[in-house]
Structure formats: C-alpha cells, structure tokens
Design a protein around this motif. Sequence first.
Motif, PDB file in Angstrom:
ATOM      1  N   GLU A 137     -11.622  24.818 -25.377  1.00 15.29           N
ATOM      2  CA  GLU A 137     -10.612  25.868 -25.298  1.00 15.29           C
ATOM      3  C   GLU A 137     -10.294  26.373 -26.702  1.00 15.29           C
ATOM      4  N   ASP A 138     -10.266  27.677 -26.826  1.00 17.13           N
ATOM      5  CA  ASP A 138     -10.034  28.251 -28.146  1.00 17.13           C
ATOM      6  C   ASP A 138      -8.548  28.417 -28.398  1.00 17.13           C
ATOM      7  N   ALA A 160     -21.388  25.534 -32.896  1.00 18.54           N
ATOM      8  CA  ALA A 160     -21.966  26.699 -32.219  1.00 18.54           C
ATOM      9  C   ALA A 160     -21.286  27.008 -30.891  1.00 18.54           C
ATOM     10  N   CYS A 161     -20.739  25.992 -30.246  1.00 20.31           N
ATOM     11  CA  CYS A 161     -20.170  26.237 -28.915  1.00 20.31           C
ATOM     12  C   CYS A 161     -18.713  26.693 -28.964  1.00 20.31           C
ATOM     13  N   LYS A 163     -15.905  29.159 -29.068  1.00 24.83           N
ATOM     14  CA  LYS A 163     -16.019  30.543 -28.629  1.00 24.83           C
ATOM     15  C   LYS A 163     -15.308  31.530 -29.538  1.00 24.83           C
ATOM     16  N   ARG A 188     -20.991  32.191 -32.821  1.00 27.95           N
ATOM     17  CA  ARG A 188     -21.252  33.615 -32.654  1.00 27.95           C
ATOM     18  C   ARG A 188     -20.388  34.505 -33.531  1.00 27.95           C
TER      19      ARG A 188
END
Lengths: 548, 222
Positions: A137-138, A160-161, A163, A188
């Motif tokens: 959870e961000d 990397a995961c 978000k 990302r």
Amino acid sequence: MTYFPEEVVEHIFSFLPSHSDRNTVSLVCKVWFPKLRVLTVKGKPHFADFNLVPPDWGGYAAPWIEAAARGCVGLEELRMKRMVVSDEGLELLARSFPRFKALVLISCEGFSTEGLADIASHCKFLRELDLQENDVEDRGPRWLSCFPDSCTSLVSLNFACIKGEVDSASLERLVAKSPNLRSLRLNRAVSVDTLSKILMHTPNLEDLGTGNLTDEFQTESYLRLTNALEKCKMLKSLSGFWDASPVCVPFIYPLCHQLTGLNLSYTPTLDYSDLTRMISRCVKLQRLWVLDCISDKGLQVVASSCKDLQELRVFPSDFYVAGYSAVTEEGLVAISSGCPKLSSLLYFCHQMTNDALITIAKNCPNFIRFRLCILEPRKPDAMTNQPLDEGFGAIVRECKGLRRLSISGLLTDKVFMYIGKYAKHLEMLSIAFAGDSDDGMMHVLNGCKNLRKLEIRDSPFGDGALLGNVAKYETMRSLWMSSCNVTLKGCEILASKMPMLNVEIMNELDGSSEMEENPGDFSKVEKLYVYRTTAGARGDAPNFVKIL
Amino acid sequence: MEATVAYAKAEAENLMATELRLGLPGTADDDQTQTTKATTPPSTPRGKKRTTTFDAVEETTVAEEANNNKRDVEAAPPVAKAQVVGWPPVRSYRKSCFQQASSKQSKATKEEAATPASNTTTSTTAANGSFVKVSMDGAPYLRKVDLRMYKGYRELREALEAMFVSSNNGSANLSEFAVTYEDKDGDLMLVGDVPFEMFASTCKKLRIMKRSEATGLGSARQ
C-alpha cells in the motif's frame, strides 16, 4: 531433544545427509533456535498466486516475527514468500534485531510504505532490502528518506513493486552514500534523468532495474543515460523497462554484450523488431524473460544469438484465453535447437504439437524446470488433434534431471503413466484440466519417488486417488486439489488415517452452507490443501477453512 | 470433467460487443465503446482482497479492448466471453502492472487534448495490428501510433505534428507535407479521402512525404 546432551544431538543430526534437512531440523531444535541467523518462511500455497486461495486464508508473518523477537535476537536475515506481513510486524522486526541485515519479501501483502520507513529508520546495518512483486500500500515517499546518514551498508535495494512516487533527491543521496551497492531495482516512478544521475555513483553495479523509459526522452537525456550506463562495467543484469519507448532501445546497445540476464517481460510497448535489435546483441545472455510479442521469428533470433541461454520465460501479453499470441510451438523448437544449455523454461502459448515436444526433448535433455502453459484448457495437438501425452512423455523420458513440471493441453491418464514411470527426480508437478480417472493421479503418487509438491486443478481425480497411497503425503510437503472430484467423506477418511497431516478444506462462501447441513455427505470439496504438521491444526484459520 | 467458469458482471454490458454487425468494421459506435473502456481502467485497490469475481472483471476488461480491436481489424467471429477463474496462471502482480499501463494510456488520451506534445505511443497490452509505423521523409527514425487513440483526422494530424514537426527543429508545419498511407492491398493512398474509421481499419503504415513528391495523388484536402 532437550533430554540429550548437545554432543549426542549433533551426532544424531550428522546422520542427516541432506543440507536442507539439517537446516529444517535446526528450526525446530529448541537448543539451536536462539542462535538462528537466517530464517526463511513460505506461507500460502503456490496457487495463491493465481487467486485460487481466498483472502484471509492465513500465512501471517506476525507470529513468526514475535517468536523470533522473543527467542533469537541474533537474527540477521528474514526471507518470506506469500505471507501476510503488517506494518506492525515490520516495526517489531526493525526494533528487535540489532544485527539485522537482510529483508527479502516475495509475493507478500498487507503492509505499506510506512512499514518500510521503520525498517529504513532502525536497521542500522541493513545490507539488503529486496521487495519482489509484493502488493504494497502506498502511503507516500517518506520511507526512502528514512535511511539515516550513518547507513552506508546497502548492497541490494529493490523497490520495483512500490507503486507510488519516490523522492528523487532522497534516492540520489541514498545511492551516493552506498558504495557497496551491487543490485538496484527502481520503480516506475523514477525518471530517466534520475536514473542517469544515480548511475554516476554506482560503478560496481551488477544488476539494474530501470525506472520508466518513456517517450519523454529528449536527446540530451538519451546521451546522459548512455554515458552513465557505460560507466557500469560490471553490469550484467537488466530489468524494469517500464513503459519503455522503442526509441530508448539503441541507447541500451553499449551494455548488451556484457548482459547475462535480461527481463523485458513488463514491457508491452516494445515489439518484435525492438526486442530483437536488443537481444541479438546480447551474446552472453543466460537468462531471458520476454513477452510473447517477441513472436516465433524473434525467438529464432534469440536462438541464433544467445548460445549460452539457460533460462527462458515467455509471458502472455494478452491474458485472454481464446485470444492471440505471436508465439507457437515453432518458436520453442527454434530455441531448443539453438540453445542446448537450456535448463529452465516457462512458456505461454496458444498451441503445441507432440512432434515439437519430442524434438525439444531431444534437443534439450538438460531441462530441470519445464513449465508449458497452453492458454486454452484441454487443447489438443494443433496438427493431429491428438492428446499431448506423447510429447510430454518424451520430455520426462529424455530429461532425466527434471525437477519441476507443469503440463497443459489435452492430456489423458497416459501422460501420468509416463510421468510416474520416468520422472524419478521430479519434485513439483502442476496439473490443470488433465487426465481421465483416478489412475492418472495414482501413477504419479506411486511412481514419482521424489515428489514434494503436487498441485492439481479441474481434473477428474476423486477419493479413490486421494486415498490410494496416503503414506505418500508424509513424504511430501503439500498436496493441493481444487475443482476435482474429492468429497468431504474422502477427506475425512484421509484425516482419520493420517493424524500427522492437516487436511484443510475450503468452500466458497456463497451463503449456503450445504456442507454443514449434510456432514459426511458425498458433497464435493471445492479446495483441498494437505500438509504435514508437528503441531496439529493451526489456530488462525478463518471460518471458511475447515481442518479435519 | 467440468471447468470452473466465472462470468464477470461486466459481461452483460459487453454482450453487444460480441454481435456480428452488418456495418463497416470500426464504426463510430465501436469507437465510443473502445473509448469508454479505455477511460475506465480497473485500478488495484489498496490492500485489496482479491476475490475471484473481481479478477474475472479485471481480466475481462483488459481482454475486452483486445477483443473489440481485433474484431475491427480482422473480421473474426465473436469468441466466448467466459473466463476461467485463476487462469491463465499469471501472477496478480503481473496482471496489475499491465493494468497500470492501460490506465497510463487512457491518461495520455485525456492529456492529448490539453497538451498536443504529450506522448501518444504508450501502449496497452494485447491487440496486435493497431499500431502502425509512421515514417517521415528526412527524419532519422520512425515512430509508431495507435490508430485506435484518435477519433478523427484532425486529432491524428495534431499528433503527427507533435511527434515530427516539433522534433524537426521547428521547420514549418505539416502543410508542406502530404500524409499518405499504405493500405491492406499495399497501395499508397492519400490520407483523408475515406471516413476515418475506414481508413483506420485499412491502414498498415503511414508515410509523411514532401509535397513535391506527392504528385499524381491529386489535390490533398490537408
């Protein structure tokens, strides 16, 4: 065990030839537990990856962390897979182990970036923070700024995961003060410019996961990135490529000749020509993950360029069962003939033939892992319309070292006869929509001497097979059966015959409770999970799980 | 033997999409359907409980676009909408990454109106055949556009101008060039003669050529 002096215990353990058995024993040995440095825990069954295990099933990390916090404060490394980890658990972890060095979480869930903030803040000697494919959870980018200035020990950082956004300045500062960084995987949100700046501080980097490589490149950005990449002489492994524009491909060229690992499987924006331009230059490649947009033609290029290839994964870009894929059996045959060292395969496609599989088996007898997923369930040989029994039979016959196998397509009991007869080193078998009768499963249980994990879905195996060799389950780590023909009665019999097994049954919560109303009935069990236990039934099972 | 089949709630709405139509492929209705799909990406809820129905919806929505667009390009018969729970065996993480790509593209669609220079080539998963190469005489490398992203010729022209003209050191605008395309038969055609949807379904490649070379193609409407 506490009755014997330590020398006697050690003498007994010395009879265990296997390294992994000794490790396992050490975990339950009360004398050794306080000295534990590395703990690896895996939670949910493998099929949880595909949402076959209902949420709240279990696999909670908290009890493990709490027990370790009480009993082995020298813990240095914790690796968890398919577990439910909470922020509170991460905070406890961060505060309880003064020498903590490495946290690896794979396919876990239940925590947020705030938990990571605690890890960053309190683990003074952190070397490794490796987050692989977790559902996090961000709660903002704060966590990355929490590494204190005194923390210079990072060797591996993989986020990397994650978000959400990250703060570029914090990231640059962190990298700049981590001279030992060997592996860095960005998410990302990290831009090309930030990546270029970071790479100026990482001459020893061996493994890089890029941020996004979108089309907002300007020419100067490209050049800066290439210059920065050229400084990384040790770089061998590349991944990320989030939203990569084809325009970025030539700017990776200078690296290609030194790459041994390449993961382009999250990049649907690159097509066959982009991919082959890059891969044809990667002559030392050993591990390649791509999407099926590479096409059979592209796989031929891989076959002619990457002679050292050992592991190939081709993922679907279209998850639609009856859709389209640019790879077929031809691409795989080409790979097998060009890359004789191939030992590990995961291949999604829409069609396969027995001839192709037989050829592949002859070309590549060194397969250790062979996982073939034909997207349409029960699809026969594309040329002959026959089952694919002979093809998979050839695989198990030729590949004498095979340890992991996933089968698909139209398959009768015959394929299981072959598997039971030839796959003597097989440890893990995944079956979906296959077989005709209980005989199929019996072949496997009786023949595969080294079987540890058996997972079956949507196949016509029932109580006869389930109960045909119950002693076998004591030698295995687990059995999963869903949408098969096992009944509640059969499971009850299994549970009563084998008290050292937990027999868990799960039925979907659809409002009706047929099973409670008709106990002992021959109602089918939707999901069955059987595993060994020394501690009896677990106390944290939700109410849709019944442990017999 | 029975497969476990789950039908997504969205399926009822999408039954229309499976109908064979008498109209030309890629009619205005389909465009709207596609745009609607593109702008409602399924997001990955926080700490989500992954129910099977939800994932069936996710799978269907991503697959919808694929199916709709394939149908426009090739006149394929409608395929069954049934999704098998937990199949294909692809990790939720991977599926959710692709949906993030999907939502980025729909953002790009929205932003296009506001900032013509924004990237229009970020792609979704699935469907081959909707991206076409665009070459421009004198430009060192080609680009790719997704013809599904545009409602008409004007949007397409604006996108091409943003892509080529601004990077071409600001030399004039597209009116010095003729935009041509290669159709299914391999013929070189002038863009603009036929309804946009018909053009989009037959266009294989775009080529922006100097007007001086475009003799014999008649007066361009550009």
